[in-house]
Write an enzyme that holds these catalytic residues in place. Structure first.
Site, PDB file in Angstrom:
ATOM      1  N   ASP A 335       0.881  -1.584  -0.141  1.00 17.35           N
ATOM      2  CA  ASP A 335       0.290   0.065  -0.088  1.00 17.35           C
ATOM      3  C   ASP A 335       0.668   1.774  -0.027  1.00 17.35           C
ATOM      4  O   ASP A 335       1.831   1.040   0.109  1.00 17.35           O
ATOM      5  CB  ASP A 335      -0.965   0.316   1.013  1.00 17.35           C
ATOM      6  CG  ASP A 335      -1.685   0.900   0.960  1.00 17.35           C
ATOM      7  OD1 ASP A 335      -2.249   1.952   0.182  1.00 17.35           O
ATOM      8  OD2 ASP A 335      -2.896   0.839   2.137  1.00 17.35           O
ATOM      9  N   ASP A 597       0.146  -4.971   6.858  1.00 19.36           N
ATOM     10  CA  ASP A 597      -0.047  -4.176   8.432  1.00 19.36           C
ATOM     11  C   ASP A 597      -1.847  -4.353   8.682  1.00 19.36           C
ATOM     12  O   ASP A 597      -1.869  -4.109  10.461  1.00 19.36           O
ATOM     13  CB  ASP A 597       0.555  -3.153   8.749  1.00 19.36           C
ATOM     14  CG  ASP A 597      -0.406  -1.423   8.434  1.00 19.36           C
ATOM     15  OD1 ASP A 597      -0.964  -2.162   7.703  1.00 19.36           O
ATOM     16  OD2 ASP A 597      -0.094  -0.795   8.634  1.00 19.36           O
ATOM     17  N   ASP A 601      -5.361  -7.358   5.108  1.00 16.00           N
ATOM     18  CA  ASP A 601      -4.190  -8.333   4.658  1.00 16.00           C
ATOM     19  C   ASP A 601      -3.732  -9.236   4.228  1.00 16.00           C
ATOM     20  O   ASP A 601      -2.758  -9.967   3.698  1.00 16.00           O
ATOM     21  CB  ASP A 601      -2.171  -6.951   4.928  1.00 16.00           C
ATOM     22  CG  ASP A 601      -2.874  -5.713   4.284  1.00 16.00           C
ATOM     23  OD1 ASP A 601      -3.272  -5.802   3.195  1.00 16.00           O
ATOM     24  OD2 ASP A 601      -3.085  -4.242   5.344  1.00 16.00           O
ATOM     25  N   ASN A 690      37.889 -35.305   7.232  1.00 19.38           N
ATOM     26  CA  ASN A 690      36.650 -35.066   6.999  1.00 19.38           C
ATOM     27  C   ASN A 690      36.673 -33.840   7.287  1.00 19.38           C
ATOM     28  O   ASN A 690      35.289 -32.389   7.242  1.00 19.38           O
ATOM     29  CB  ASN A 690      35.388 -35.571   6.577  1.00 19.38           C
ATOM     30  CG  ASN A 690      33.693 -35.608   6.288  1.00 19.38           C
ATOM     31  OD1 ASN A 690      33.937 -34.633   5.259  1.00 19.38           O
ATOM     32  ND2 ASN A 690      32.977 -36.029   6.791  1.00 19.38           N
ATOM     33  N   ASP A 694      36.214 -29.352   7.597  1.00 27.42           N
ATOM     34  CA  ASP A 694      34.627 -29.001   7.968  1.00 27.42           C
ATOM     35  C   ASP A 694      34.475 -27.698   8.986  1.00 27.42           C
ATOM     36  O   ASP A 694      34.199 -27.005   8.857  1.00 27.42           O
ATOM     37  CB  ASP A 694      33.026 -29.658   8.382  1.00 27.42           C
ATOM     38  CG  ASP A 694      33.088 -30.651   7.687  1.00 27.42           C
ATOM     39  OD1 ASP A 694      32.243 -30.513   6.736  1.00 27.42           O
ATOM     40  OD2 ASP A 694      31.954 -32.061   7.713  1.00 27.42           O
TER      41      ASP A 694
END
Length: 850
Positions: A335, A597, A601, A690, A694
């Site tokens: 709006d 708001d 809506d 691994n 990481d």
């Protein structure tokens, strides 16, 4: 006064809609004046938190979820088998690495979950309750049985209640009944076996007030409410976002590749008569290495960090997955009030039926606003500020009213002056003229049918000049001052109320900023086309394309999809048309954000890709939104979009890193195991690789993002991810086999030296490829985040020195001669150079780029 327990209260008030109010008050030890603050506190302490609060993070459940992967469970089973066969040391080492990786994921997800919980607490809903005889605002989850609440239009019903007073109360119960039309409520008792829709004296949690004046007593709260019972039995997850679908597709792709590779390795190693247990552990360790098991944790912490950054800029994210859609958004619908304009109505003037300034008309508007008790709106605030009428208003008193609603678009009050009673009605001009029969012009009473064209022409002229125009009318109701909707008839039109809402001073610059971010603003307003056009011209749009609500009625969905894309402004839009517009824009291939708001809506917020509301919005709008702004300012929104895109970009960095060096290394190891007389890496070494690779990934959430990555909306593309994996995975594998050849043919490494050299090279490439693929620029022209760079360097240093330590010996590593390290360094540098060159070609030729 002894507070009833939640369970006892619920039992005593079963079918409360059929119990007389006096009996119900007695059973709940309450009164029409509500509870005292002390009494409500005692009940809250006795019953616990009675609201339907979001659950706190349950850490045991979150910890156990780290072990739900079938691959991890299989690996733990294999460790048990190794332990049973006497390989105790290796079993304990691998089990320790698995536990460390799982704990790493747990701590990151736990932190992310707590971050979200703290952000959601900022926008907790509240309700008006009577405490100690006064109306005060309290958090909705602090209500107890016996509390008396005073809900107004737009308020969400926080508990199951019985009405004590009701005037023209309409409630939206769609969340409970599926019925889209509001249900009328009254204080009349309903039968104990009345169907849900017939319990007219009850307000149920999950519904919200559309219009009217109400006072109600809380009966059931929390899990004892009808909504709570439904929630316990049916917890539907929110619909997947585009990003979530993409991550799921990526995960499935990796799982299919991993499954094929594991089966192939097991079959070939069995054919080559290699040790079954070792082959099984090796295959499982490779599967864990291939699987981005930390992806959920990386995504959670990256999104949570993004949400924290956005919160500092007054943008609260209610649902983390919405951040990606926020960054992908290319259309924003809103709006104009409070978004383009200041959101503060000012009285421009009041005109009589001939278009002349008239204080009597202004006085009528003041009285109507002063005595209305529905939801507060900017127009009534502006009229109530006319203090010059305070003295005159002292001669009047309120008798009755019919609150505003979005169907009538009118508001009526009855005032008394001595023995005279007058109904004063104001609202949208068309809706006011519809209930008028006459008007006075030049001292002569004329029929509305005769002069309506003249009045509408005056209205159109004022609207073209940018004024918001309302009509006002009256009727003498002396002798019968109690009114309802049907009494809005045979009225006398008195004149016009003119308001203005100036544009924000910096709105043009803000819209330019949004345009530079690739976001187009489309205004959806209930104002008439003339006001909408005037605003657009003030914003610099010389000939705006305006689509009016009346035209939508005659458009098919297909036609609207095409027409909506071209329109700049949607004017004279009815509340139920907003949802249809948003759907049409989405079907046209846009990622649509909707900012609202108000009560009307909620539906549009639900169907938008990103529902955006503000902290000052009505409860139902905030509940429907994905993102809540603490300030209604598009500048705040623009910065939030940048943060959302930053978060998306950092999430993709982990994925790109995983599918480049990591994927290539594991694929290469699988291939090498077929021709080597020994395993290229032991299972415990693969898992350590691994785990260490990481660690820096956790710092990706704080990494810097290049400016060009946030300039335009970016969307998930699984095709791009697949192509990236093929190109960079193959490059990684090529250099892996170069490493194999160098170690075996040039350096003549033995089994332990091979594994140590290969471990160092594979881990170094995985670490430093992060610096290359994190940017589309040449990596020397894009500065990585301090934490990320520090993590990479620390893990790289650890990798080089690990073989020279006692811990390295436990994992089966041996110290390497200097010439080994030189070779490995050169291969790593060449790999990074090749990846950098390939990156430039890839992005230049890539038809699809995220």
């Amino acid at each position: 006064m002894k507070p009833p327990s939640e369970r006892t209260g619920a039992a005593e008030t079963k079918a409360f809609w059929s119990i007389p109010t006096a009996d119900l008050l007695t059973r709940l030890n309450s009164s029409p004046q509500g509870l005292t603050a002390a009494e409500s506190y005692k009940r809250l302490q006795a019953n616990g938190d009675t609201g339907m609060r979001r659950r706190d993070v349950v850490w045991p459940r979150l910890l156990l979820s780290q072990f739900k992967s079938p691959l991890v469970l299989l690996l733990i089973f294999a460790m048990g088998l190794s332990f049973f066969l006497g390989e105790t040391t290796d079993a304990l080492i691998v089990l320790s690495v698995v536990l460390m990786s799982s704990l790493l994921g747990f701590f990151q997800e736990f932190r992310a979950a707590n971050t979200v919980a703290s952000l959601l607490a900022i926008i907790k809903t509240s309700t008006t309750v009577v405490r100690d005889g006064k109306e005060v605002k309290v958090p909705a989850d602090q209500l107890v049985g016996g509390d008396v609440i005073v809900p107004s239009a737009g308020d969400a019903i926080p508990a199951d209640c019985v009405l004590l007073e009701a005037r023209d109360v309409f409630v939206d119960e769609a969340a409970l009944t599926g019925e889209s039309f509001p249900a009328e409520k009254s204080v009349a008792l309903a039968a104990a076996d009345a169907p849900f829709s017939a319990r007219s004296n009850a307000l149920f949690q999950g519904a919200h007030i559309v219009s009217g004046i109400a006072r109600a007593m809380v009966v059931n709260t929390g899990s004892q409410t009808e909504f709570g019972k439904i929630s316990q039995h049916l917890r539907r997850p929110p619909p997947e976002t585009e990003f979530e679908r993409g991550i799921r597709s990526f995960g499935n792709m990796i799982i299919y590749i991993t499954l094929i590779m594991v089966i192939a390795i097991l079959a070939i190693n069995a054919y080559l008569q290699k040790p079954v247990v070792d082959s099984f552990l090796f295959a499982l360790a490779l599967a864990v290495g291939l699987t981005p098991e930390l992806l959920p944790a990386i995504i959670s912490i990256t999104l949570a960090n993004g949400a924290q950054r956005m919160a500092k800029r007054k943008v609260i994210v209610k649902r983390l997955a919405a951040i990606q859609n926020f960054g992908s958004m290319n259309l924003l619908c809103s709006d104009k009030t409070g978004t383009l304009t200041e959101g503060v109505m000012r009285i421009r003037s009041a005109l009589d039926t001939e278009g002349k300034p008239n204080d009597d008309v202004l006085m009528l508007g003041y009285l109507n606003s002063k005595y209305q008790s529905g939801f507060v709106n900017p127009i009534d605030v502006a009229l109530r500020a006319l203090t010059q009428f305070d003295q005159k208003a002292g001669a009047f008193s309120k008798v009755d009213e019919v609150p505003y609603d979005f169907i009538r678009r009118r508001l009526s009050v009855v005032v008394s002056e001595g023995d005279k009673h007058t109904i004063i009605t104001k609202g949208a001009l068309k809706n006011i003229l519809d209930v008028c029969s006459t008007a006075v012009i030049g001292g002569t009473t004329r029929s509305i049918a005769e002069i309506r064209p003249q009045l509408e022409a005056l209205y159109e002229r004022q609207s073209t000049e940018g004024a918001r125009v309302l009509g006002i009318s009256t009727r003498d109701v002396t002798g019968d001052p109690t009114i309802n909707r049907d009494d809005e008839r045979d009225m006398v039109f008195k004149g016009f109320l003119l308001f203005e809402d100036p544009l924000k001073a910096d709105i043009k610059e803000t819209l330019t900023e949004l345009k530079q971010l690739g976001i187009t603003l489309k205004v959806i307003t209930g104002d008439n086309r003339h006001i909408a056009t005037s605003v657009s011209i003030q914003l610099g749009v010389a000939k705006p394309d305006v689509l009016v609500g009346g035209d939508l009625l005659h458009m098919t969905d297909e036609a609207l999809r095409v027409r909506a894309t071209r329109a700049d402004i949607f004017a004279e839009i009815e509340p139920n048309q907003k949802e249809r517009i948003i759907k049409a824009l989405r079907q046209a291939g846009n990622v649509v954000g909707y900012m609202g708001d108000g009560i009307n809506d909620a539906a549009a917020l639900h169907v938008a890709d990103v529902g955006i509301s503000v902290d000052s919005a009505v409860d139902v709008a905030k509940e429907a939104a994905d993102i809540v702004l603490l300030e209604r300012d598009l500048k705040v929104l623009a910065q939030g979009v940048r943060d959302g895109r930053t978060t998306f970009a950092n999430t993709l960095k982990y994925i790109c890193t995983t599918i480049s060096a990591n994927f290539g290394n594991m694929f290469s190891m699988a291939g090498a195991s077929l021709f080597l007389p020994f395993l290229p890496l032991l299972p415990k070494q693969i898992l350590l690789n691994n785990f260490l690779s990481d660690l820096p990934s956790m710092a990706i959430a704080t990494d810097n993002v290049d400016a060009e990555m946030v300039e335009h909306p970016r969307r998930w593309d699984i095709g791009f991810v697949r192509n990236f994996m093929i190109v960079f995975g193959l490059i990684s594998s090529v250099f892996d086999f170069v490493t194999f050849g160098s170690l075996l043919l040039i350096l003549h490494a033995d089994e332990s030296q091979f594994r140590t050299g290969w471990f160092i090279e594979s881990l170094m490439t995985e670490l430093f490829i992060t610096i290359v693929v994190r940017t589309r620029r040449p990596f020397v022209k894009s500065r990585p985040g301090t934490l990320l760079m520090a993590a990479v360097l620390v893990v790289a240093g650890t990798t080089i020195f690990l073989p020279n330590t006692g811990l390295g010996a436990v994992f089966g590593f041996v110290p390497l001669p200097a010439e080994f390290l030189v070779f490995l360094f050169c291969i790593t540098v060449l790999y990074l150079v090749a990846s950098e060159l390939a990156k430039a070609v890839f992005y230049r030729r890539s038809a699809h780029s995220i």
